[in-house]
Every structure is written in C-alpha cells, then in structure tokens.
Design an enzyme around this catalytic site. Structure first.
Site, PDB file in Angstrom:
ATOM      1  N   SER A  10     -11.028  33.349  47.706  1.00  0.00           N
ATOM      2  CA  SER A  10     -10.136  33.581  46.448  1.00  0.00           C
ATOM      3  C   SER A  10      -9.039  32.616  46.922  1.00  0.00           C
ATOM      4  O   SER A  10      -8.658  32.322  48.356  1.00  0.00           O
ATOM      5  CB  SER A  10      -9.620  34.912  46.498  1.00  0.00           C
ATOM      6  OG  SER A  10      -8.128  35.029  45.937  1.00  0.00           O
ATOM      7  N   ALA A  11      -8.523  31.923  45.773  1.00  0.00           N
ATOM      8  CA  ALA A  11      -7.555  31.051  45.886  1.00  0.00           C
ATOM      9  C   ALA A  11      -6.153  31.655  46.141  1.00  0.00           C
ATOM     10  O   ALA A  11      -5.122  30.951  46.515  1.00  0.00           O
ATOM     11  CB  ALA A  11      -7.292  30.119  44.584  1.00  0.00           C
TER      12      ALA A  11
ATOM     13  N   THR B 202      -6.194  41.306  38.869  1.00  0.00           N
ATOM     14  CA  THR B 202      -4.854  40.868  39.064  1.00  0.00           C
ATOM     15  C   THR B 202      -4.511  39.968  38.232  1.00  0.00           C
ATOM     16  O   THR B 202      -3.239  39.636  38.181  1.00  0.00           O
ATOM     17  CB  THR B 202      -4.639  40.359  40.540  1.00  0.00           C
ATOM     18  OG1 THR B 202      -5.841  39.777  41.046  1.00  0.00           O
ATOM     19  CG2 THR B 202      -4.629  41.413  41.395  1.00  0.00           C
TER      20      THR B 202
ATOM     21  N   LYS C  17      -6.668  31.181  35.669  1.00  0.00           N
ATOM     22  CA  LYS C  17      -7.650  31.819  36.444  1.00  0.00           C
ATOM     23  C   LYS C  17      -8.262  31.092  37.715  1.00  0.00           C
ATOM     24  O   LYS C  17      -9.224  29.796  37.256  1.00  0.00           O
ATOM     25  CB  LYS C  17      -8.619  32.436  35.629  1.00  0.00           C
ATOM     26  CG  LYS C  17      -8.176  33.535  34.749  1.00  0.00           C
ATOM     27  CD  LYS C  17      -9.053  34.684  33.908  1.00  0.00           C
ATOM     28  CE  LYS C  17      -8.358  35.679  33.336  1.00  0.00           C
ATOM     29  NZ  LYS C  17      -9.228  36.439  32.488  1.00  0.00           N
TER      30      LYS C  17
ATOM     31  N   ASP D 238     -15.395  36.056  45.022  1.00  0.00           N
ATOM     32  CA  ASP D 238     -13.835  35.767  44.107  1.00  0.00           C
ATOM     33  C   ASP D 238     -13.235  36.997  44.251  1.00  0.00           C
ATOM     34  O   ASP D 238     -13.795  38.117  44.166  1.00  0.00           O
ATOM     35  CB  ASP D 238     -14.202  35.229  42.748  1.00  0.00           C
ATOM     36  CG  ASP D 238     -12.608  34.988  42.011  1.00  0.00           C
ATOM     37  OD1 ASP D 238     -11.655  34.345  42.705  1.00  0.00           O
ATOM     38  OD2 ASP D 238     -12.724  35.508  41.069  1.00  0.00           O
ATOM     39  N   LEU D 239     -11.829  37.010  44.361  1.00  0.00           N
ATOM     40  CA  LEU D 239     -11.050  38.259  43.979  1.00  0.00           C
ATOM     41  C   LEU D 239     -10.672  38.715  42.738  1.00  0.00           C
ATOM     42  O   LEU D 239     -11.050  39.691  42.073  1.00  0.00           O
ATOM     43  CB  LEU D 239      -9.759  38.242  45.214  1.00  0.00           C
ATOM     44  CG  LEU D 239      -8.919  39.195  45.261  1.00  0.00           C
ATOM     45  CD1 LEU D 239      -9.681  40.548  45.701  1.00  0.00           C
ATOM     46  CD2 LEU D 239      -7.689  39.029  46.030  1.00  0.00           C
ATOM     47  N   ASP D 240      -9.702  37.876  42.326  1.00  0.00           N
ATOM     48  CA  ASP D 240      -9.190  38.039  40.817  1.00  0.00           C
ATOM     49  C   ASP D 240     -10.041  38.232  39.830  1.00  0.00           C
ATOM     50  O   ASP D 240     -10.384  36.900  39.544  1.00  0.00           O
ATOM     51  CB  ASP D 240      -7.881  37.171  40.694  1.00  0.00           C
ATOM     52  CG  ASP D 240      -7.476  37.412  39.219  1.00  0.00           C
ATOM     53  OD1 ASP D 240      -7.443  38.535  38.707  1.00  0.00           O
ATOM     54  OD2 ASP D 240      -6.707  36.461  38.720  1.00  0.00           O
TER      55      ASP D 240
ATOM     56  N   GLU E  54     -18.187  35.056  40.655  1.00  0.00           N
ATOM     57  CA  GLU E  54     -16.952  34.418  39.991  1.00  0.00           C
ATOM     58  C   GLU E  54     -16.606  34.847  38.662  1.00  0.00           C
ATOM     59  O   GLU E  54     -17.586  34.930  37.855  1.00  0.00           O
ATOM     60  CB  GLU E  54     -17.160  33.009  40.084  1.00  0.00           C
ATOM     61  CG  GLU E  54     -16.309  32.099  41.120  1.00  0.00           C
ATOM     62  CD  GLU E  54     -14.737  32.196  40.839  1.00  0.00           C
ATOM     63  OE1 GLU E  54     -14.225  32.665  39.906  1.00  0.00           O
ATOM     64  OE2 GLU E  54     -14.074  31.822  41.728  1.00  0.00           O
ATOM     65  N   ASP E  55     -15.382  35.172  38.305  1.00  0.00           N
ATOM     66  CA  ASP E  55     -15.130  35.051  36.934  1.00  0.00           C
ATOM     67  C   ASP E  55     -14.527  34.226  36.243  1.00  0.00           C
ATOM     68  O   ASP E  55     -14.310  33.915  34.895  1.00  0.00           O
ATOM     69  CB  ASP E  55     -14.218  36.214  36.657  1.00  0.00           C
ATOM     70  CG  ASP E  55     -12.756  35.914  37.291  1.00  0.00           C
ATOM     71  OD1 ASP E  55     -12.775  35.445  38.432  1.00  0.00           O
ATOM     72  OD2 ASP E  55     -11.679  36.156  36.511  1.00  0.00           O
TER      73      ASP E  55
ATOM     74  N   LYS F 283     -10.544  25.083  43.898  1.00  0.00           N
ATOM     75  CA  LYS F 283     -11.685  25.299  42.639  1.00  0.00           C
ATOM     76  C   LYS F 283     -11.051  24.281  41.503  1.00  0.00           C
ATOM     77  O   LYS F 283      -9.856  24.194  41.161  1.00  0.00           O
ATOM     78  CB  LYS F 283     -11.757  26.683  42.342  1.00  0.00           C
ATOM     79  CG  LYS F 283     -11.908  27.623  43.410  1.00  0.00           C
ATOM     80  CD  LYS F 283     -11.810  29.071  42.957  1.00  0.00           C
ATOM     81  CE  LYS F 283     -12.097  30.309  44.048  1.00  0.00           C
ATOM     82  NZ  LYS F 283     -11.760  31.683  43.612  1.00  0.00           N
TER      83      LYS F 283
HETATM   84  P1  B16 Z   1      -1.762  33.474  44.623  1.00  0.00           P
HETATM   85  P2  B16 Z   1      -9.127  34.239  42.537  1.00  0.00           P
HETATM   86  C1  B16 Z   1      -6.590  33.119  41.896  1.00  0.00           C
HETATM   87  O1  B16 Z   1      -7.273  34.122  42.309  1.00  0.00           O
HETATM   88  C2  B16 Z   1      -5.979  33.483  40.520  1.00  0.00           C
HETATM   89  O2  B16 Z   1      -6.888  33.791  39.662  1.00  0.00           O
HETATM   90  C3  B16 Z   1      -5.159  32.494  39.897  1.00  0.00           C
HETATM   91  O3  B16 Z   1      -4.481  33.240  38.769  1.00  0.00           O
HETATM   92  C4  B16 Z   1      -3.810  32.515  40.984  1.00  0.00           C
HETATM   93  O4  B16 Z   1      -2.854  31.509  40.987  1.00  0.00           O
HETATM   94  C5  B16 Z   1      -4.664  32.179  42.478  1.00  0.00           C
HETATM   95  O5  B16 Z   1      -5.536  33.017  42.822  1.00  0.00           O
HETATM   96  C6  B16 Z   1      -3.507  32.018  43.569  1.00  0.00           C
HETATM   97  O6  B16 Z   1      -2.977  33.331  43.774  1.00  0.00           O
HETATM   98  O7  B16 Z   1      -0.351  32.968  43.714  1.00  0.00           O
HETATM   99  O8  B16 Z   1      -1.572  34.882  44.869  1.00  0.00           O
HETATM  100  O9  B16 Z   1      -1.892  32.656  46.072  1.00  0.00           O
HETATM  101  O10 B16 Z   1      -9.309  34.115  41.130  1.00  0.00           O
HETATM  102  O11 B16 Z   1      -9.185  32.754  43.362  1.00  0.00           O
HETATM  103  O12 B16 Z   1      -9.387  35.212  43.379  1.00  0.00           O
HETATM  104 MG    MG Z   2     -11.199  35.029  39.777  1.00  0.00          MG
END
Ligand code: B16
Ligand code: MG
Length: 216
Positions: A115-116, A16, A44, A8-10, A170-171, A146
């Site tokens: 990552s989403a 972030t 998240k 996962d990224l964030d 994953e966090d 997710k």
């Molecule tokens: P974006 P992850 C997710 O990242 C974030 O945790 C979530 O808060 C955010 O809405 C989502 O990415 C979409 O991000 O607006 O930049 O497309 O935890 O899946 O890495």
């Molecule tokens: Mg995350």
C-alpha cells in the site's frame, strides 16, 4: 503454482478512499481548490505528496507554495484523515476479505501488503487483521510510487518469492499497471472506474475460486 498473495489496502481490504476524499476536499476548500469525487478517482493508489501535487496542478496553484508549505498542507490533511480513521472496526473490512484471508492461511499462502499508505499498519490494527500479514512494505523506503512496480517487487521479495510466483490484488489503475509491469498475476477489484489490463476482475473477493487462482 502461485505461492504468495500481495494486497493493496485502500479499495481492496477496506474502503478508506472515502476518508481520503473528505480530508482532501476540506484541505482543498482552505486553498480555494475544488476536489470532487470524480477528481478523487485520480488520487487512488497515489502517495500523499503526489496527491497534493496533483491537486495543486488541478487548481492551477502548483507554483504557489514552498516545499515547507506543501509539507505542512500534507501533514494537515493527514491529521484530519487519521481523525476520520479512529472509528474504523473489523466491520469495515470489505466483503469477503476476512474469509479470503482465512482460506489463504489454511493453505499456508503467505500474504503481504503493498500500500502507498504510511498509515497502513495503523489501519490493519484497527481492522484486527495486522497479524494476518507476513509482510508490509514500508512506502517510506521506496524510490518510486505506483504505477512503478517497485512496491510489488518489494512485497514479493519480502515473502521470499519472485513477482511471477505471486498474485497481486488492486483497485486502482496505477497499482494494476505496477503489478503487470513486474509480471505478477493481477486481480482487479472493481470499486468505481473500470480497470484495464487485469488478468481477472471481481467486485468482491468472495467471487474468487482460490484453487483456480493458485493455478493461474
Ligand atoms: P497516506 P493504497 C493509497 O492507498 C490511497 O489509495 C491514496 O489515496 C493515498 O494517498 C495513499 O494510499 C497514501 O496514503 O496518506 O495514508 O500515506 O490504495 O495504496 O492502499
Ligand atoms: Mg487502492
């Protein structure tokens, strides 16, 4: 023996979430919805539009906007979020990430990002680790977000492995549920709220024994 890593990224590679929070909080203010840190935990791992939908429900304004207006709100939040990302540098990698990625590279373990975030490639370039990943799932190609396991299945597929042959990091609970739902070994990275169902949890990737993980 595990063959690939899916990150996962964030919350795993970099934090972030604090920038997502600021951008959603400010957008919330404009439409009269209070987004606080506690509520932000629920966002998240959740996609941009699904996050907006949750915020509107939270503020009991789910019936007040047309699809076009929602698109405009999500785009406004993202413009602010991307502004906040401009100063990101390799110093913003979470502790132990750089060394862990290097150790994986030394053992020729392919790594993917699940990552989403549609901003993932931009963020990885800012952190100077973009080249370190063998695959990045494009969230725009997915049917479900997710906690559906689709993104993790896709990441394993891009690496050429089955989910069972990979370790997922994953966090967020939503992501962790997705990892477990496809039979992948799950490492939970604690960043705030407790996580349920992980095969093991750590606060930092430095706590992990790479050889033990590959044999998990
Ligand atoms: P974006 P992850 C997710 O990242 C974030 O945790 C979530 O808060 C955010 O809405 C989502 O990415 C979409 O991000 O607006 O930049 O497309 O935890 O899946 O890495
Ligand atoms: Mg995350």
């Amino acid at each position: 023996m595990k063959k690939g890593f899916v990150f996962d990224l964030d919350g795993v590679i970099t934090d972030t979430a604090k920038f997502h929070f600021l951008a959603w909080r400010d957008l919330g203010k404009e439409i009269g919805i209070d987004v606080d840190l506690k509520f932000n935990e629920q966002l998240k791992g959740i996609s941009r539009m699904d996050s907006l939908e949750r915020i509107l429900v939270h503020g009991k304004r789910q019936n007040d906007f047309t699809p076009e207006e929602k698109e405009a709100l999500a785009a406004k939040k993202n413009t602010h979020y991307v502004e906040l990302l401009q100063d990101l540098t390799p110093a913003d990698l979470l502790p132990g990430v750089k060394d862990f990625l290097e150790a994986a590279k030394a053992r020729q373990i392919p790594c993917a990002i699940a990552s989403a975030s549609k901003n993932a490639p931009f963020i990885l370039k800012k952190l100077e680790v973009f080249e370190r990943f063998d695959a990045i799932v494009d969230p725009a190609t997915l049917h479900k977000g997710k906690p559906d396991p689709e993104i993790f299945v896709k990441a394993a597929e891009l690496l050429g492995f089955t989910p069972e042959e990979c370790v997922g990091f994953e966090d967020a609970q939503a992501g962790l549920d997705g990892i477990k739902a496809c039979g992948m070994y799950a490492v939970g990275v604690l960043s705030g709220e407790p996580l349920h169902g992980a095969d093991q949890t750590v606060h930092k990737l430095t706590e992990l024994d790479l050889d033990a993980l590959l044999n998990a």
